[in-house]
Every structure is written in structure tokens, then in C-alpha cells.
Motif scaffolding. Structure first.
Motif, PDB file in Angstrom:
ATOM      1  N   THR A  73      -5.026   7.057  13.529  1.00 23.85           N
ATOM      2  CA  THR A  73      -3.557   7.247  13.967  1.00 23.85           C
ATOM      3  C   THR A  73      -3.746   7.308  15.584  1.00 23.85           C
ATOM      4  O   THR A  73      -4.748   7.073  16.200  1.00 23.85           O
ATOM      5  CB  THR A  73      -3.204   8.681  13.667  1.00 23.85           C
ATOM      6  OG1 THR A  73      -4.013   9.695  14.376  1.00 23.85           O
ATOM      7  CG2 THR A  73      -3.030   9.116  12.544  1.00 23.85           C
ATOM      8  N   ASN A 123       3.127   0.871   7.854  1.00 22.81           N
ATOM      9  CA  ASN A 123       1.897   1.497   7.893  1.00 22.81           C
ATOM     10  C   ASN A 123       0.730   0.360   8.613  1.00 22.81           C
ATOM     11  O   ASN A 123       0.401   0.547   9.489  1.00 22.81           O
ATOM     12  CB  ASN A 123       1.100   2.252   6.680  1.00 22.81           C
ATOM     13  CG  ASN A 123       1.906   3.696   6.362  1.00 22.81           C
ATOM     14  OD1 ASN A 123       2.764   3.972   7.184  1.00 22.81           O
ATOM     15  ND2 ASN A 123       1.661   4.070   5.411  1.00 22.81           N
ATOM     16  N   TYR A 180      -2.879   7.164   7.159  1.00 20.42           N
ATOM     17  CA  TYR A 180      -1.638   7.334   6.820  1.00 20.42           C
ATOM     18  C   TYR A 180      -1.800   7.822   5.360  1.00 20.42           C
ATOM     19  O   TYR A 180      -2.431   6.842   4.383  1.00 20.42           O
ATOM     20  CB  TYR A 180      -0.683   6.454   7.071  1.00 20.42           C
ATOM     21  CG  TYR A 180      -0.344   6.234   8.580  1.00 20.42           C
ATOM     22  CD1 TYR A 180       0.012   6.975   9.243  1.00 20.42           C
ATOM     23  CD2 TYR A 180      -0.820   4.899   9.136  1.00 20.42           C
ATOM     24  CE1 TYR A 180      -0.034   7.041  10.720  1.00 20.42           C
ATOM     25  CE2 TYR A 180      -0.982   4.481  10.298  1.00 20.42           C
ATOM     26  CZ  TYR A 180      -0.330   5.627  11.178  1.00 20.42           C
ATOM     27  OH  TYR A 180      -0.372   5.556  12.663  1.00 20.42           O
ATOM     28  N   GLY A 218      -2.106  13.970   0.771  1.00 15.93           N
ATOM     29  CA  GLY A 218      -2.509  13.041   1.663  1.00 15.93           C
ATOM     30  C   GLY A 218      -3.868  12.619   1.577  1.00 15.93           C
ATOM     31  O   GLY A 218      -4.261  11.505   2.010  1.00 15.93           O
ATOM     32  N   TYR A 235       7.158   1.083   2.560  1.00 21.00           N
ATOM     33  CA  TYR A 235       6.550   2.305   3.145  1.00 21.00           C
ATOM     34  C   TYR A 235       5.175   1.704   3.740  1.00 21.00           C
ATOM     35  O   TYR A 235       4.756   1.901   4.795  1.00 21.00           O
ATOM     36  CB  TYR A 235       6.424   3.374   2.191  1.00 21.00           C
ATOM     37  CG  TYR A 235       5.474   4.338   2.758  1.00 21.00           C
ATOM     38  CD1 TYR A 235       5.934   5.428   3.097  1.00 21.00           C
ATOM     39  CD2 TYR A 235       4.088   4.264   2.390  1.00 21.00           C
ATOM     40  CE1 TYR A 235       5.335   6.626   3.638  1.00 21.00           C
ATOM     41  CE2 TYR A 235       3.103   5.487   2.796  1.00 21.00           C
ATOM     42  CZ  TYR A 235       3.567   6.472   3.442  1.00 21.00           C
ATOM     43  OH  TYR A 235       3.069   7.450   3.770  1.00 21.00           O
ATOM     44  N   TYR A 236       4.369   0.570   3.011  1.00 15.39           N
ATOM     45  CA  TYR A 236       3.086   0.541   3.077  1.00 15.39           C
ATOM     46  C   TYR A 236       2.997  -0.603   4.163  1.00 15.39           C
ATOM     47  O   TYR A 236       2.320  -0.751   5.115  1.00 15.39           O
ATOM     48  CB  TYR A 236       2.343   0.032   2.122  1.00 15.39           C
ATOM     49  CG  TYR A 236       1.983   1.267   1.097  1.00 15.39           C
ATOM     50  CD1 TYR A 236       1.024   2.292   1.343  1.00 15.39           C
ATOM     51  CD2 TYR A 236       2.810   1.617   0.120  1.00 15.39           C
ATOM     52  CE1 TYR A 236       0.716   3.226   0.450  1.00 15.39           C
ATOM     53  CE2 TYR A 236       2.627   2.638  -0.633  1.00 15.39           C
ATOM     54  CZ  TYR A 236       1.736   3.704  -0.517  1.00 15.39           C
ATOM     55  OH  TYR A 236       1.480   4.634  -1.146  1.00 15.39           O
ATOM     56  N   LYS A 266       1.871  -0.235  11.924  1.00 14.07           N
ATOM     57  CA  LYS A 266       1.455   0.742  12.722  1.00 14.07           C
ATOM     58  C   LYS A 266       0.027   0.621  13.330  1.00 14.07           C
ATOM     59  O   LYS A 266      -0.530   0.678  14.446  1.00 14.07           O
ATOM     60  CB  LYS A 266       1.703   2.218  12.087  1.00 14.07           C
ATOM     61  CG  LYS A 266       2.984   2.689  12.251  1.00 14.07           C
ATOM     62  CD  LYS A 266       3.270   4.070  12.097  1.00 14.07           C
ATOM     63  CE  LYS A 266       3.454   4.667  10.731  1.00 14.07           C
ATOM     64  NZ  LYS A 266       3.738   5.782  10.237  1.00 14.07           N
ATOM     65  N   ASN A 314      -7.312   4.340   5.520  1.00 12.89           N
ATOM     66  CA  ASN A 314      -6.119   4.385   5.969  1.00 12.89           C
ATOM     67  C   ASN A 314      -5.591   5.522   6.775  1.00 12.89           C
ATOM     68  O   ASN A 314      -6.063   6.856   6.115  1.00 12.89           O
ATOM     69  CB  ASN A 314      -4.782   3.950   4.958  1.00 12.89           C
ATOM     70  CG  ASN A 314      -3.597   3.270   5.468  1.00 12.89           C
ATOM     71  OD1 ASN A 314      -3.022   4.004   6.446  1.00 12.89           O
ATOM     72  ND2 ASN A 314      -3.151   2.344   5.157  1.00 12.89           N
ATOM     73  N   ARG A 362      -6.057   9.294   0.459  1.00 14.92           N
ATOM     74  CA  ARG A 362      -6.154   8.159   1.323  1.00 14.92           C
ATOM     75  C   ARG A 362      -7.674   8.175   1.522  1.00 14.92           C
ATOM     76  O   ARG A 362      -8.201   7.124   2.064  1.00 14.92           O
ATOM     77  CB  ARG A 362      -5.662   8.274   2.576  1.00 14.92           C
ATOM     78  CG  ARG A 362      -6.224   9.508   3.632  1.00 14.92           C
ATOM     79  CD  ARG A 362      -5.178   9.260   4.766  1.00 14.92           C
ATOM     80  NE  ARG A 362      -5.927  10.525   5.644  1.00 14.92           N
ATOM     81  CZ  ARG A 362      -6.896  10.378   6.458  1.00 14.92           C
ATOM     82  NH1 ARG A 362      -7.356   9.048   6.789  1.00 14.92           N
ATOM     83  NH2 ARG A 362      -7.352  11.216   7.124  1.00 14.92           N
ATOM     84  N   SER A 370      -3.961   3.298   0.909  1.00 12.76           N
ATOM     85  CA  SER A 370      -4.217   4.653   0.878  1.00 12.76           C
ATOM     86  C   SER A 370      -4.579   5.465  -0.062  1.00 12.76           C
ATOM     87  O   SER A 370      -4.311   6.403  -0.443  1.00 12.76           O
ATOM     88  CB  SER A 370      -3.045   5.353   1.540  1.00 12.76           C
ATOM     89  OG  SER A 370      -2.613   4.883   2.849  1.00 12.76           O
TER      90      SER A 370
END
Lengths: 374, 374
Positions: free
Chosen positions: B358, B287, B41, A57, B283-284, B290, B39, A60, B238
Motif C-alpha cells: 500500500t 487495485n 489489497y 482480508g 474491483y480488481y 493503484k 497483493n 490475500r 488477492s
């Protein structure tokens, strides 16, 4: 507005530019690829593990903008300070930056190219050497001064350079590929030092292949205020894919390069791979020895077939092939699924450059050469 | 030779240069990092798997020099040809290349900076926007023309720009950050089109944050001979760590950029990651949704605490904080282990830019803000 043709948007200098042509990167399976001086051995398993472990992760996030941890590790390796090191997206990026930092573009008028101060707009290099240098000069609007090497690709003695008038001791920037490419000719640090001491501009010793050589000029970059050494992880350290090179030298020159660097110029996994590489030096040194041994085995085999082979201190050899023209050899070897490098350059017309592969790969080359000559 | 001081080796232009200062990249655990628009995520698990799978012996080989497979995939994505696309080591590299390809350095004499042809040496942009543009102009010896945005960070109507005299419709290169950074202000394609149609030089629509916006200007880059769109995998996808950006536009301008590109400018694992990303768009997109939802939730919470919040179409918001100076907020938030961005720029002195994290991260921010105001 009256929209004009697309050429009107592009600088005349760029329109005129002949781009550098890299060696082919074909994706043909079973091809023996001896054309772009890649290392035949993979990176250390620990380097691959380090990359895999970092691929999470965190991708990112931005990488370290100055590659600081890598610079610190390189500083220990070379016994200098991190301020003596800048890391680049391959050493190519740093060579281009050196032109932009140290060379004034020439002022071009309709009648001629003129420069106010002698040498300030001159990018100088020996010919043949890395064919990127004249392209970098042209891109920047600088004057390229290509000075012929001796017929054996050695450096002319400084006295001869002084007499010959063509070498410019006041050039703003001189690139010296050491060991030379595409010949592999190695230069002694004493000779390089003598030349450096006569230059009033910046000298870049481009040591892309130095790990296969007998001497290196790194000490000069830490001794003089105008000497830089360029190194790369691509060739000796099997990391072409990840684009990591660096330059070592006096902190003032490094700081100047740093000012014109893209903020995040070195990708994160490349930084991680390079750091892991520096923990695995014995693995790589064994590979250097294997490659040098293969070079020593290949050279007499080709000589026996009638090739003129130039002595090399690099991971490639320059040869003058017998019987057919060099470009014809390029094609014939390709028919045998062997890829070598031929340069469309009058001085190199008769030569092929062959990267040193694994023992099996060079055996395949010799076998193909025998078949071609039969 | 008589060795001179190290400054004599460095171009005066570089000596004078104030480098671009990127946001901090501290490695402090537990820090909520809302300062560089990353990003929150991670990349798709399939992207990480693709990188891990590629991290093998092939790293010894050069990557595809033109990122051809990635260009082909991007061409399908944007319904254009690979010739309309160039891939860079992050979009920063491509922005710098645009300056070098399309703008003539100004001729500097002792008394003044002079250019033979109006606009040919002008790099133009709105202020505030990406603070790299004036640095790129200065590096190249070009004239920077910074034109103020409206007080709400909107574009002035074209009529007002014409009246105002400051905007140069003949600038060799104009950068337009859309949506704007650091304000997040979104611009309509119609307004951008009107502006593009009046420019006689090249226009780069810098769409680093466009995936969070309502409109994008990509169609303009495929319609006009002088409009380029810059995109990046860093923010929306990301992938900051791996440095992959690209520019879409007319093939002649793309070819000009390609001529001055470093031969192997995009690292191999970055190319692989970007290609895998394009297979994972759903998937992106989730995000993006979100992040937009979090932005919509955060803005009124901060407004309620007395922050002036500017409407944003990006993955960050610009706010004018209450009670304390913005730089004091920067410090106070840092004491609460929250990192945001403050710009040392007179027009932005009173503002903070906050990246959308987030839901937990922005809740931590609001909690810290409440504590600071108590």
C-alpha cells in the motif's frame, strides 16, 4: 520449424494413460447420494464458524507453507513429532508423491520394460482396492503389481503369499487399503505388522476409512523405518470439499516426501478447518457411532431382501444384489433417485458399493430396493 | 528381512534434491511484508461473502472434480472453450504437471546422463526467473537448461539465441516467466511469438504477474498447438490463501495435463472464491491501477536514495541497493520491521526484490531506507 501434431508434444506414457475415474458428483436436488463415501453429517458448527471467521482480508496472503500449526496439532493427537507428519491436498496428493519419492520409473525399451534392480520399479497393491493405485503407477512409468485378495476380501496368510509367488516382498512401494475399499473388510494390526515385517520396500497403510474400524495401524508407522500411514479429513471428518489429508511415519521418509511437495500445497481455509476439527473430536466420534449403527441396521435389511452383504468396518458396504445384474441395479436405483457405486472392473462386476447415509437415506434405499424387487 | 537404513527407501534422485525455498511467511504483527508479491489489497467483499455463504454442511461433499463451473466462467473471460482450460491447486501444481506430461526423465547411467532423443528430457528456462523451474526438472530427473537473460533481464534477440548455442530450440518444455520475475521486465507479445514459433517442444508462458503488465501472451496459447499460458488468482486477485491457478491452451495439451491431475485437485471454497472473483473484475482492476501507481511513485523515491531500480511491469521491483550488501539490507530492513526478498543466487546476490505494498507500506520502506543510509 515444421510444426508437428499435438501428440508429439505429449509423453507416450501419458498418451497411453487410462485416467482414474472418480465417482459421479451430480448436482441434482433430491438425489440420495450414496456413491462416494462422503459423511452424511455436516462438519461441526465450530468448524464452520472458524472458516467464516478466517474468510477476511488475510486471504490475500499465502497460507503456512508446511501447514506447521496443523502438523503440531496432529502430532499431539497421534503422540508423535511434527516431523513425523506431512499434510497434503487430500491424501490422494500424498499417495501420488509416495510413488514419485520411493519408486524408480522402469526403463522401457522397444521390446520390454526392464528394471535394473528387482522391485525398485514396483508399485504393489491388493486387488480390489483403491483403483487410483494402478493409475499412479502408470503415470510414473512404474510396474503395477496387483495381487488378488482372498474371495472374502481378506488378506491371504503370509505363508500363502510367500508360496503364491505373486506378492513381491521386494516391491519399492506397497499400498494396503485398511480397512479395504470397496469391500470394507477390516484387517488386524497383527496381520498388517506381519506383512510389513517381510517387506524390504516402503509400505503405505491407506487408512482413509479407519475411523469406522475396530483397529488401526498407526503404531506401525511410528515403529518401523519403512511404514507410512495415510489419513484424511475428507470422510470421517466431513471435509471432502476442503482437501486435507496427511501421512504419518518415520521422519526420514516424511522429509523425502516434503522435498517433492508443492510449496503451498494445502489451502489456508482447509488448514483452519482441519485444526478446528481436531478441537471437536467428541462431535465427530458421535457421528462415527451413528454411521456404524446405521451400517449395522442396513446390512440385515438388505440381506433379508436377498443381497449378499460383506462384513464392513468402513462407512460403506459392498453387496451382491439379487435378481438383476449389478449395473442394472445401478440404473434402477438411479431411477429412484438413489446413487450408489458400481465399478467397471471384472472382479467387481457383480457388486455395488453403498455409502452409509443418514437413517432416512438408507431407509429410502431399502424402500427403493423393495420396489425394484417387487 | 534385514532392515536397511531409511535412505535405502528413498530414490537417489530425491535424496540429491535441493528443494525450492519459498519466501518467509512469518506471523509477526506490525511487520510490513513486501517479500512474496502478495497483493496489498483484500479480496472483494463479495468474494468473502460468497465464501462465508458456502461454508455450510456442503463441505462434507467432494468439490467439482474438474472445477467445471469455474472453467466455463474462465472460458467466457478468455473467449475460448472450457476444454482449453485446466484449473490447478495454484499454478505451481500445473507447472509441475507440465514437466511430468511433456518431458521424458533422462536415463541416468553411472557414467553420464543420456537421452535417446535430443531435447526430449530438457526443461528450459531463462535465468534469473522463477527458481522453482530447476527444482521441478530435478524432481523429474530431467535436464535443466538455464539460459542467461540479457544484463537488463530482457530476452536476447532470437538471432543471438540461435548464435549463442545455449538456448535449445528442441527442448521438450520451455518456461518463460512473462513479465519476468524477479526483475519485473515485461516482454512484448511479438518477441514471445517469434520465440514460440522457433520451438519444437511445449512453451509455457508463466504469466503470474501479467495483470500488472502492458501486454499478455494469451492469444498465443489459443493460436499455436504447443503454447500454454499459466495464470493465477493468487497475486492480482488477492487469493494466495486459497490456491487457485489455471492454464490456457490447445485442448490436446490441456487433456494431457488433465490425465495426470489429482481427481479433486482444487478445493471447493477456492473454486467458489475464484468464480466470485470473475464477477468482480472492476474491483480488481482498480487495485491493479493503484499498485501500478504506487510502483511508479516508489521507483523514483528509491532511485533518489541511490538505489538502481529496474523498470517493472509487475507488482514488485528489483533494486540494487547502495552502500551495503543486499543481504545486509535485508537484515537492516528487517530490524525496521520491513521484510523484502533476497535470493541466495550468485546472479542475484546484489539485488533485493520489493513487492509493491500500500502507499503507507512503501512510505515506511522509504523511511527505513533513509534511516539506514543516514
Amino acid at each position: 520449424m515444421a510444426l508437428t501434431g499435438p501428440r508429439d508434444f505429449i509423453r507416450p506414457l501419458v498418451q497411453r494413460l487410462q485416467p482414474y475415474i472418480p465417482g459421479e458428483q451430480p448436482k441434482i436436488s433430491g438425489l440420495v447420494k450414496l456413491n462416494t463415501n462422503e459423511n452424511p453429517y455436516p462438519p461441526s458448527p465450530k468448524v464452520l464458524a472458524a472458516i467464516k471467521q478466517a474468510a477476511d482480508g488475510r486471504l490475500r496472503l499465502y497460507p503456512n507453507p508446511t501447514a506447521q500449526p496443523l502438523r503440531e496439532k496432529l502430532a499431539k493427537f497421534h503422540d508423535c513429532k511434527p516431523e513425523n507428519i506431512i499434510v497434503g491436498n487430500g491424501s490422494d496428493e500424498l499417495l501420488a508423491m509416495a510413488v514419485r519419492a520411493f519408486v524408480e520409473p522402469a526403463i522401457v525399451t522397444k521390446s520390454r520394460m526392464r528394471t535394473r534392480t528387482a522391485g525398485k520399479s514396483v508399485v504393489q497393491f491388493f486387488h480390489p482396492s483403491y483403483s487410483l493405485y494402478p493409475v499412479l503407477a502408470a503415470m510414473h512409468g512404474a510396474r503395477a503389481n496387483a495381487v488378488p485378495l482372498e474371495p472374502d476380501f481378506g488378506l491371504a496368510p503370509v505363508r500363502a503369499l510367500k508360496r503364491g509367488k505373486q506378492w513381491d516382498f521386494r516391491a519399492a512401494l506397497s499400498f494396503i487399503t485398511t480397512p479395504n475399499a470397496p469391500s470394507g473388510h477390516g484387517y488386524s494390526t497383527a496381520d498388517l505388522q506381519q506383512l510389513c515385517e517381510l517387506q524390504t520396500g516402503v509400505v503405505v497403510l491407506d487408512e482413509a476409512y479407519v475411523d469406522f474400524a475396530e483397529e488401526n495401524g498407526l503404531s506401525l508407522s511410528l515403529k518401523y523405518p519403512h511404514v507410512l500411514v495415510a489419513r484424511t479429513f475428507s470422510k470421517a471428518y466431513s471435509l471432502c470439499f476442503q482437501r486435507v489429508g496427511y501421512v504419518v511415519g518415520p521422519r526420514e521418509l516424511i522429509a523425502a516426501l516434503d522435498k517433492i511437495r508443492d510449496s503451498y500445497n494445502v489451502n489456508g481455509l482447509g488448514q483452519i478447518a482441519a485444526m478446528a476439527t481436531l478441537d471437536e473430536l467428541p462431535y465427530y466420534r458421535k457421528n462415527f457411532q451413528k454411521i456404524v449403527a446405521t451400517r449395522r441396521r442396513l446390512s440385515p435389511m438388505l440381506a433379508e431382501l436377498g443381497f449378499e452383504v460383506f462384513p464392513s468396518q468402513a462407512n460403506f458396504i459392498l453387496v451382491r444384489p439379487p435378481q438383476y445384474a449389478a449395473w442394472a441395479w445401478l440404473q434402477k436405483l438411479r431411477e429412484h433417485k438413489i446413487l450408489v457405486r458400481w465399478f467397471d472392473d471384472t472382479t467387481l462386476w457383480d457388486f455395488l458399493r453403498i455409502s452409509i447415509g443418514t437413517p432416512n437415506e438408507v431407509d429410502a434405499l431399502v424402500k427403493a430396493a423393495r420396489a425394484i424387487l417387487r
